[in-house]
Design a protein around this motif. Sequence first.
Motif, mmCIF file in Angstrom:
data_model
loop_
_atom_site.group_PDB
_atom_site.id
_atom_site.type_symbol
_atom_site.label_atom_id
_atom_site.label_comp_id
_atom_site.label_asym_id
_atom_site.label_seq_id
_atom_site.Cartn_x
_atom_site.Cartn_y
_atom_site.Cartn_z
ATOM 1 N N LEU A 191 0.827 -1.210 0.000
ATOM 2 C CA LEU A 191 0.000 0.000 0.000
ATOM 3 C C LEU A 191 0.859 1.257 0.000
ATOM 4 C CD1 LEU A 191 -2.882 -0.812 2.493
ATOM 5 C CD2 LEU A 191 -3.065 -0.434 0.035
ATOM 6 N N TYR A 192 1.946 1.252 0.727
ATOM 7 C CA TYR A 192 2.804 2.426 0.799
ATOM 8 C C TYR A 192 3.531 2.703 -0.515
ATOM 9 C CZ TYR A 192 2.129 3.413 5.695
ATOM 10 O OH TYR A 192 1.574 3.762 6.885
ATOM 11 N N GLU A 207 -1.149 7.267 -4.766
ATOM 12 C CA GLU A 207 -2.481 7.784 -4.434
ATOM 13 C C GLU A 207 -2.891 7.410 -3.013
ATOM 14 O OE1 GLU A 207 -2.872 3.919 -6.633
ATOM 15 O OE2 GLU A 207 -1.903 5.817 -7.106
ATOM 16 N N PHE A 208 -2.432 6.263 -2.530
ATOM 17 C CA PHE A 208 -2.709 5.894 -1.148
ATOM 18 C C PHE A 208 -1.984 6.838 -0.192
ATOM 19 C CE2 PHE A 208 -1.283 3.641 2.678
ATOM 20 C CZ PHE A 208 -2.513 3.415 3.268
ATOM 21 N N MET A 209 -0.723 7.124 -0.513
ATOM 22 C CA MET A 209 0.047 8.029 0.346
ATOM 23 C C MET A 209 -0.589 9.418 0.372
ATOM 24 S SD MET A 209 2.291 6.288 1.783
ATOM 25 C CE MET A 209 3.185 7.611 2.546
ATOM 26 N N ARG A 210 -1.092 9.891 -0.765
ATOM 27 C CA ARG A 210 -1.743 11.206 -0.822
ATOM 28 C C ARG A 210 -3.012 11.206 0.029
ATOM 29 N NH1 ARG A 210 -1.644 16.159 -3.704
ATOM 30 N NH2 ARG A 210 -3.337 17.280 -2.732
ATOM 31 N N THR A 211 -3.802 10.158 -0.077
ATOM 32 C CA THR A 211 -5.024 10.050 0.717
ATOM 33 C C THR A 211 -4.697 10.005 2.206
ATOM 34 O OG1 THR A 211 -6.103 8.854 -1.077
ATOM 35 C CG2 THR A 211 -7.095 8.663 1.089
ATOM 36 N N ILE A 233 -4.559 12.725 7.523
ATOM 37 C CA ILE A 233 -3.805 13.173 8.694
ATOM 38 C C ILE A 233 -3.882 14.699 8.807
ATOM 39 C CG2 ILE A 233 -1.491 13.349 9.689
ATOM 40 C CD1 ILE A 233 -0.964 10.534 8.534
ATOM 41 N N TRP A 234 -3.740 15.390 7.669
ATOM 42 C CA TRP A 234 -3.788 16.853 7.679
ATOM 43 C C TRP A 234 -5.160 17.355 8.103
ATOM 44 C CZ3 TRP A 234 -0.466 20.507 8.086
ATOM 45 C CH2 TRP A 234 -0.813 21.801 7.742
#
Length: 42
Positions: free
Chosen positions: A24-25, A29-33, A38-39
């Motif tokens: 997944l990492y 697109e997963f990292m952006r989501t 978190i933000w």
Amino acid sequence: MRAAHKRWIAAALALAVLLAVFALYLQPEFMRTLADQIWACF
């Protein structure tokens, strides 16, 4: 079932979960989501 077999199966399942999370990492697109979620907490 022997204790050694149970330990081996548990280790194999743990490795499979870790590999799935690692996969997944590698997806941008997963990292952006994840970063957006978190933000959004702040």
